[in-house]
Design a protein around this motif. Structure first.
Motif, PDB file in Angstrom:
ATOM      1  N   PHE A  97       0.804  -1.221   0.000  1.00 52.65           N
ATOM      2  CA  PHE A  97       0.000   0.000   0.000  1.00 52.65           C
ATOM      3  C   PHE A  97       0.839   1.275   0.000  1.00 52.65           C
ATOM      4  N   SER A  98       2.162   1.128  -0.103  1.00 54.74           N
ATOM      5  CA  SER A  98       3.014   2.317  -0.052  1.00 54.74           C
ATOM      6  C   SER A  98       2.946   3.094  -1.362  1.00 54.74           C
ATOM      7  N   ALA A  99       3.014   4.411  -1.245  1.00 55.38           N
ATOM      8  CA  ALA A  99       2.952   5.270  -2.434  1.00 55.38           C
ATOM      9  C   ALA A  99       4.303   5.389  -3.118  1.00 55.38           C
ATOM     10  N   THR A 100       5.374   5.109  -2.396  1.00 57.12           N
ATOM     11  CA  THR A 100       6.719   5.224  -2.958  1.00 57.12           C
ATOM     12  C   THR A 100       7.457   3.895  -2.861  1.00 57.12           C
ATOM     13  N   LYS A 101       8.483   3.769  -3.671  1.00 51.92           N
ATOM     14  CA  LYS A 101       9.331   2.581  -3.669  1.00 51.92           C
ATOM     15  C   LYS A 101      10.772   2.988  -3.398  1.00 51.92           C
ATOM     16  N   ASP A 102      11.444   2.221  -2.550  1.00 51.32           N
ATOM     17  CA  ASP A 102      12.846   2.482  -2.231  1.00 51.32           C
ATOM     18  C   ASP A 102      13.740   1.617  -3.103  1.00 51.32           C
ATOM     19  N   PHE A 103      14.589   2.291  -3.900  1.00 52.42           N
ATOM     20  CA  PHE A 103      15.486   1.555  -4.781  1.00 52.42           C
ATOM     21  C   PHE A 103      16.585   0.892  -3.946  1.00 52.42           C
TER      22      PHE A 103
END
Length: 294
Positions: free
Chosen positions: A44-50
């Motif tokens: 459900f997160s709006a961002t993704k951590d590379f």
């Protein structure tokens, strides 16, 4: 020249719906999943951590992956022996002229488990494997082998094999029917000539039936091995990968990583690993068997 162009255009237009379907439901999700494997994120997160290759490094060091992969390999080896091997033997027996009158009954009987929902079958085998009231332990006690009785799904050394046994019971009828169709296409003159030469039923099986159904044998083996690498329903419903991780498979671990531990990036990495392993096995089999051209 114009007619040739029109023919090519018509061929392309006929193929276009299939290409669109494959692009939307196969290739795009595959590339998207590969892209997601370089990130770590919640469902459900709006961002993704590379994270780069960190998910792949973690996967190589993950002991659960090794256990799950080993269980998938066990699944594949046992399934090839029983589903493909025994399925071919059953098909050959049922197509023997001696059983022609009762063959339809046995075909339906062996094929019935294929049509039953996996949830119903898992419930049935849950009763069979029950350590207190299960049919299996009761049968072992009846024949004097009560020392072999155990909690089949609750024992880490037997859980995966109990799950695999259920899968064989359900799937062997489908493989058998594919072989029956292939055997029915074999010319009866080959068997008649073999009988005139004094060849017995076993020799006819190995020297006529097996070579004549090699394409179907290749397809069934490929489907069985691929299915073994993707197996999810059986271990998830019966044991959820337990006890511990003893009956964990790659697909079950992928599901748990994504939807229970909320690590969608790592789940994507496991999915890519399953795809790569399955593709490599398929290519190796095609190269070794020299079949599949038809």
């Amino acid at each position: 020249m114009m007619n040739k162009f029109n023919n090519k255009l018509a061929s392309f237009l006929f193929l276009l719906p299939c290409l669109i379907f494959l692009s939307i439901f196969v290739f795009m999700p595959l590339f998207k999943n590969f892209y997601n494997s370089f990130f770590e994120y919640s469902v459900f997160s709006a961002t993704k951590d590379f994270v780069g290759l960190d998910n792949f490094k973690l996967l190589l060091a993950d002991k659960k992956i090794k256990i799950a992969l080993l269980n998938n390999i066990r699944y594949a080896i046992i399934s090839v022996f029983f589903q493909v091997g025994l399925g071919l033997v059953l098909a050959a027996v049922l197509e023997h002229h001696f059983l022609r009158k009762v063959a339809p009954f046995f075909r339906v009987t062996f094929f019935m488990p294929v049509m039953i929902s996996i949830s119903v079958i898992a419930l049935l085998f849950g009763f069979i494997y029950n350590p207190q009231i299960g049919i299996l332990n009761s049968f072992l006690e009846l024949i004097g082998l009560d020392n072999l009785s155990r909690a089949w799904l609750g024992n880490s050394s037997t859980a995966i094999y109990a799950v695999i046994a259920m899968s064989q019971w359900q799937s062997i009828g489908y493989i058998m029917m594919l072989f029956i169709v292939a055997i029915q296409r074999i010319s009866k003159e080959l068997y008649e000539a073999a009988e005139l030469d004094g060849a017995g039923k076993i020799k006819q099986f190995f020297y006529i039936t097996v070579p004549q159904v090699k394409e179907t044998l290749f397809i069934n083996t490929l489907l069985t091995i691929t299915g073994s690498m993707l197996v999810f329903n059986e271990p998830y419903i019966l044991t959820n990968g337990g006890p511990g991780v003893s009956s964990m498979t790659l697909a079950v671990y992928m599901y748990q990583s994504g939807f229970f531990k909320d690590r969608m990036g790592y789940a994507s990495t496991i999915a890519i690993t399953i795809f790569i392993i399955t593709a490599i096995l398929a290519i190796i089999q095609i190269r070794i068997s020299h079949t599949g051209k038809d």
